[in-house]
Design a protein around this motif. Sequence first.
Motif, PDB file in Angstrom:
ATOM      1  N   PHE A 385      -2.086 -11.399   6.888  1.00 17.90           N
ATOM      2  CA  PHE A 385      -2.446 -10.422   7.901  1.00 17.90           C
ATOM      3  C   PHE A 385      -1.268 -10.155   8.839  1.00 17.90           C
ATOM      4  N   THR A 386      -0.595 -11.219   9.270  1.00 18.88           N
ATOM      5  CA  THR A 386       0.577 -11.065  10.140  1.00 18.88           C
ATOM      6  C   THR A 386       1.681 -10.306   9.423  1.00 18.88           C
ATOM      7  N   LEU A 387       1.895 -10.630   8.146  1.00 17.90           N
ATOM      8  CA  LEU A 387       2.912  -9.933   7.358  1.00 17.90           C
ATOM      9  C   LEU A 387       2.594  -8.447   7.246  1.00 17.90           C
ATOM     10  N   LEU A 388       1.320  -8.110   7.061  1.00 23.80           N
ATOM     11  CA  LEU A 388       0.912  -6.711   6.963  1.00 23.80           C
ATOM     12  C   LEU A 388       1.257  -5.951   8.238  1.00 23.80           C
ATOM     13  N   VAL A 389       0.925  -6.527   9.378  1.00 25.26           N
ATOM     14  CA  VAL A 389       1.187  -5.856  10.654  1.00 25.26           C
ATOM     15  C   VAL A 389       2.689  -5.678  10.872  1.00 25.26           C
ATOM     16  N   VAL A 390       3.452  -6.726  10.573  1.00 25.89           N
ATOM     17  CA  VAL A 390       4.907  -6.652  10.756  1.00 25.89           C
ATOM     18  C   VAL A 390       5.512  -5.581   9.845  1.00 25.89           C
ATOM     19  N   MET A 391       5.069  -5.536   8.599  1.00 27.61           N
ATOM     20  CA  MET A 391       5.607  -4.537   7.666  1.00 27.61           C
ATOM     21  C   MET A 391       5.198  -3.125   8.067  1.00 27.61           C
ATOM     22  N   TRP A 392       4.007  -2.959   8.600  1.00 26.75           N
ATOM     23  CA  TRP A 392       3.584  -1.642   9.074  1.00 26.75           C
ATOM     24  C   TRP A 392       4.472  -1.162  10.228  1.00 26.75           C
ATOM     25  N   PHE A 393       4.737  -2.049  11.167  1.00 28.15           N
ATOM     26  CA  PHE A 393       5.531  -1.669  12.328  1.00 28.15           C
ATOM     27  C   PHE A 393       6.991  -1.404  11.962  1.00 28.15           C
ATOM     28  N   SER A 394       7.535  -2.186  11.041  1.00 30.91           N
ATOM     29  CA  SER A 394       8.966  -2.110  10.742  1.00 30.91           C
ATOM     30  C   SER A 394       9.304  -1.164   9.599  1.00 30.91           C
ATOM     31  N   ARG A 395       8.300  -0.569   8.958  1.00 26.89           N
ATOM     32  CA  ARG A 395       8.595   0.333   7.838  1.00 26.89           C
ATOM     33  C   ARG A 395       9.376   1.553   8.308  1.00 26.89           C
ATOM     34  N   ASP A 396       8.896   2.194   9.337  1.00 24.93           N
ATOM     35  CA  ASP A 396       9.566   3.381   9.869  1.00 24.93           C
ATOM     36  C   ASP A 396       9.326   3.450  11.367  1.00 24.93           C
ATOM     37  N   PRO A 397       9.990   2.570  12.153  1.00 22.43           N
ATOM     38  CA  PRO A 397       9.717   2.518  13.597  1.00 22.43           C
ATOM     39  C   PRO A 397      10.122   3.776  14.344  1.00 22.43           C
ATOM     40  N   GLY A 398      11.000   4.582  13.782  1.00 23.30           N
ATOM     41  CA  GLY A 398      11.367   5.842  14.422  1.00 23.30           C
ATOM     42  C   GLY A 398      12.712   5.793  15.115  1.00 23.30           C
ATOM     43  N   PHE A 399      12.944   4.791  15.957  1.00 18.98           N
ATOM     44  CA  PHE A 399      14.207   4.738  16.696  1.00 18.98           C
ATOM     45  C   PHE A 399      15.328   4.118  15.870  1.00 18.98           C
ATOM     46  N   ASP A 401      16.365   2.822  11.464  1.00 16.32           N
ATOM     47  CA  ASP A 401      15.922   2.873  10.078  1.00 16.32           C
ATOM     48  C   ASP A 401      15.066   1.654   9.769  1.00 16.32           C
ATOM     49  N   GLY A 402      13.932   1.890   9.115  1.00 19.51           N
ATOM     50  CA  GLY A 402      13.045   0.796   8.740  1.00 19.51           C
ATOM     51  C   GLY A 402      13.466   0.137   7.448  1.00 19.51           C
ATOM     52  N   TRP A 403      12.701  -0.883   7.058  1.00 25.82           N
ATOM     53  CA  TRP A 403      13.067  -1.627   5.852  1.00 25.82           C
ATOM     54  C   TRP A 403      12.914  -0.781   4.586  1.00 25.82           C
ATOM     55  N   ALA A 404      12.036   0.212   4.612  1.00 17.96           N
ATOM     56  CA  ALA A 404      11.884   1.069   3.429  1.00 17.96           C
ATOM     57  C   ALA A 404      13.164   1.831   3.136  1.00 17.96           C
ATOM     58  N   THR A 405      13.840   2.300   4.184  1.00 21.74           N
ATOM     59  CA  THR A 405      15.099   3.022   4.008  1.00 21.74           C
ATOM     60  C   THR A 405      16.249   2.071   3.733  1.00 21.74           C
ATOM     61  N   THR A 406      16.273   0.926   4.417  1.00 17.07           N
ATOM     62  CA  THR A 406      17.397   0.000   4.302  1.00 17.07           C
ATOM     63  C   THR A 406      17.401  -0.715   2.962  1.00 17.07           C
ATOM     64  N   ILE A 407      16.245  -1.219   2.545  1.00 15.60           N
ATOM     65  CA  ILE A 407      16.196  -2.048   1.325  1.00 15.60           C
ATOM     66  C   ILE A 407      16.086  -1.186   0.075  1.00 15.60           C
ATOM     67  N   SER A 410      15.016   4.652   0.283  1.00 19.42           N
ATOM     68  CA  SER A 410      14.068   5.726   0.014  1.00 19.42           C
ATOM     69  C   SER A 410      13.591   6.319   1.324  1.00 19.42           C
ATOM     70  N   GLU A 411      13.122   7.551   1.260  1.00 20.72           N
ATOM     71  CA  GLU A 411      12.591   8.227   2.436  1.00 20.72           C
ATOM     72  C   GLU A 411      11.171   7.754   2.723  1.00 20.72           C
ATOM     73  N   ALA A 412      10.662   8.160   3.874  1.00 15.67           N
ATOM     74  CA  ALA A 412       9.347   7.675   4.313  1.00 15.67           C
ATOM     75  C   ALA A 412       8.227   8.133   3.388  1.00 15.67           C
ATOM     76  N   GLU A 413       8.412   9.312   2.741  1.00 16.49           N
ATOM     77  CA  GLU A 413       7.320   9.802   1.909  1.00 16.49           C
ATOM     78  C   GLU A 413       7.176   9.025   0.609  1.00 16.49           C
ATOM     79  N   TYR A 414       8.192   8.235   0.237  1.00 18.07           N
ATOM     80  CA  TYR A 414       8.084   7.445  -0.991  1.00 18.07           C
ATOM     81  C   TYR A 414       7.361   6.121  -0.731  1.00 18.07           C
ATOM     82  N   VAL A 415       7.766   5.413   0.292  1.00 19.08           N
ATOM     83  CA  VAL A 415       7.111   4.154   0.672  1.00 19.08           C
ATOM     84  C   VAL A 415       6.352   4.413   1.967  1.00 19.08           C
TER      85      VAL A 415
END
Length: 629
Positions: A385-399, A401-407, A410-415
């Motif tokens: 549950f904690t991992l889910l919340v952390v991944m949700w927040f850090s995927r595309d925080p806005g200010f 690049d999130g982990w989806a772009t870095t790792i 890919s753009e936000a629409e893919y992940v």
Amino acid sequence: MVRAFPAFAPLPSRMTFLKFLRSVKNELILFFTPLAFLPLPLVIGTAEAECAYVIIMMAVFWCTEVLPLAITALLPALLFPLFGIMESKDVSEVAAGSCARKGRIPAHSRTSSALSISQVCMQYLKDTNLLFVGGLMVAVAVEHWNLHKRIALRVLLFVGVRPALLMLGFMGVTAFLSMWISNTATTAMMVPIVQAVLEQLNDNEAEIPQILSSEEQQVQTSDPDSKQPLQTEKQSEGQQGSVVVTFLDTAVEAAKRKEAAEKKRMCKGMTLCVCYAASIGGTATLTGTGPNLVLKGQMSQLFPENGDVINFASWFGFAFPNMILMLTLAWLWLQFVFMGFNFKKTWGCGAVKTEKDIAAYNVIREQHRLLGPMTFGEISVLGLFTLLVVMWFSRDPGFVDGWATTIFNSEAEYVTDATVAIFIAILLFVLPSKAPSFCCRSHSFDTVPPQAAGPTPRLLTWKVVQKKLPWGIVLLLGGGFALAKGSEVSGLSKWLGDQMAPLQSIPPWAIAIILCLLIATFTECTSNVATATLFLPVLASMSQSIGINPLYVMVPCTLSASFAFMLPVATPPNAIVFSYGYLKVADMARTGIVMNIIGILCITLAINTWGKAMFELDSFPVWANATGV
């Protein structure tokens, strides 16, 4: 003998007829609603009129619930292909061009529709639906392992049992849990705990001797010159003594009635705070309640170029402060109505704990003790549950690049947030519920005796998911997306938006307040998901016509769809609380109307302060000109 015949039918016959009408009410609505609006497709015959016919019929069925909500949501899959608004299966570019040439699609949208038509059946399982399913699977795991109950009891042990702080504890825990699991499950879990604590706080038998002794002491000390004034009066003047005794009994009875009334009001406030906190807390996260997911899906569908402006992190950043503000005001309002602001009595300032307080605290502690120590399965679910919340927040925080772009580059629409939710949901079916045998000190996690050799049970099983996951909401969301798409393809959304063009003369903040009041009233009579489904596409078209940011009206109205505070039938948490018998409809209505006003004022403040900065509401965005048609 002349017998007088009544001028009207006998009363039993009229009552029988009315009873018969009530018994066939659903059948009458099912039969006459399609007939009443049949001139729309038959006489007018345009694509806009045919789509309006479907929407009106669904709105009536949703409001009256003559059919299950999920079954009503399937009507677009039946009626849109029959009316030629959208095809049931996927089609090629040639078929799309054929549809346009036949005139079933308005001229203003033929070009884009010829390139790609998103067909009706494809609307029932979109990215938002998978986000809902994945998030609910994690919530089911939390509920299955009683992790939510452990969190609730730990918080209540921390805040104590003073009435004001106890209400704050109940509301805080309920709001936090309803951010992640369903409002209904949260309320159903919290109300029995509230009931057990109230039974200890309202133990009348233990209080009667204390009340009597205090009243007798007041009468005996009324004359400081006499050591035994009551006995003297009884011995000297029997009649006067009986009057004094009668007065004493009356005073005791009045004190007992006053005490009972205060306890009854406290019970109303304590139970009502749970359902209100569940509705408020669900607004803070994207997966907390259905209307939030409807907004997410409608934004992706109506404005595909919006750049994922509504995601888990951005929604939480806007809605969580609003939830805290509204929860605080609701707590103060419920205290004022049901308990008053007696700081010594409700807060315990300068007061010593009584036996009732200790007994109520022991009830909470005993409930927590019965849960036992945390098992390996609970720890695993808490970690996921904690991992889910952390991944949700850090995927595309806005200010940044999130982990989806870095790792994954890919753009936000893919992940998307749905990708994360499905990943964690799959892990629940993969990871074991008991520590592996090779793990050192594995027995320290689980207190159950070792079982015979066999497959280790997983954290979540499909049988549990089938039983607890509300599958009807998936169809309800899909039906909403199909309605929105049909409104665009038919041109109904543009037509409705054009009719609202005169609203340009009204300030945007006033438009938002009026719409919030309308939706907060409408949601008292129908499902909050159905309310958001019906209104959001119309609001999107209206905002395009009058030239304001669509989020300026769509976000406040989405939150308002969850403000069902006035009626027991408005939402399941209200019904659960009402079933315990403390409340009357009038109690909920009087308190709820002020709660609606508080909610709309908080939303107005939020959307015009930090919301305006977060979503850039001062300007009309470029993505609002591009539609998903």
